[in-house]
Scaffold this active site. Sequence first.
Site, mmCIF file in Angstrom:
data_model
loop_
_atom_site.group_PDB
_atom_site.id
_atom_site.type_symbol
_atom_site.label_atom_id
_atom_site.label_comp_id
_atom_site.label_asym_id
_atom_site.label_seq_id
_atom_site.Cartn_x
_atom_site.Cartn_y
_atom_site.Cartn_z
ATOM 1 N N HIS A 10 0.855 -1.187 0.000
ATOM 2 C CA HIS A 10 0.000 0.000 0.000
ATOM 3 C C HIS A 10 0.892 1.238 0.000
ATOM 4 C CE1 HIS A 10 -3.816 -2.077 1.174
ATOM 5 N NE2 HIS A 10 -2.953 -2.956 1.643
ATOM 6 N N ASP A 14 0.583 4.184 7.616
ATOM 7 C CA ASP A 14 1.684 3.404 8.156
ATOM 8 C C ASP A 14 2.128 2.291 7.224
ATOM 9 O OD1 ASP A 14 -0.687 2.103 8.443
ATOM 10 O OD2 ASP A 14 -0.299 1.335 10.450
ATOM 11 N N HIS A 209 -4.299 -4.888 12.127
ATOM 12 C CA HIS A 209 -4.508 -3.460 11.875
ATOM 13 C C HIS A 209 -5.467 -2.845 12.899
ATOM 14 C CE1 HIS A 209 -5.361 0.304 9.739
ATOM 15 N NE2 HIS A 209 -4.284 0.039 9.001
#
Length: 249
Positions: A10, A14, A209
């Site tokens: 991604h 973060d 996550h």
Amino acid sequence: HDLHRICVTHFHGDHSLGLAGVIQRINLDRVPHEITAHYPASGQHFFERLRYATAYRESVELTEAPVSADGVLARTPAYTLDAHRLSHPVESYGYRLTEPDGRRMDPRRLAAHGIAGPDIGRLQHEGVLNGVTLDEVSEVRRGQRFAFVMDTRLCDGVHALAEGCDMLVIESTFLDEDERLASDHGHLTAGQAARVARDAGVRQLVLTHFSQRYPDPGEFERQARAAGFEGELTVASDLVRVALPRRSR
């Protein structure tokens, strides 16, 4: 080992921070084969910046493969990699690895037809031996499926990726009492992730996550169980290793 040829990532928040280190590690280890990096096409400039964020010796061939639509990204004898668009404030994709189906030989049926030793290999290779077909002495062994779903609220892509997976690694950023907040920020709750896994027939669910607002990681597991998921369940933590489940048949 073929899975090491893929880098899926991604480019926001973060998730972008580790990319430079991963690429530098690949080069430091002098990985002997080409690496293909898949990422949202809209993150091209982020990828370029992170790839060369620091000085290092580039010794490994890395192919950039931006993703701009749903579909198959790579197909090899060992796996198929496909992507589905997710629902997040910025462009995000989820990914699934599917192993090809194989065959499981049935010793009893082989013996009934008098097939043994090297003849088994011949039958597997040629599909028929002395009038006996492969289907008569074997059954399909379904290839395993693994999906990675991160940074999304509920959407069609989440369900499509999870369907029939042996292992699903999925975000679970919020607890169920904050479902409205989760939707506003483009994330899932523990209960939502678990219901997706339950309805898709997932065998092993890995939640990850998590928002740091929640002090008790065990609450994610409790809410996932309350949502009806009965398979293997892992609440991920740093550096944890989770093995793929053994083949179901």
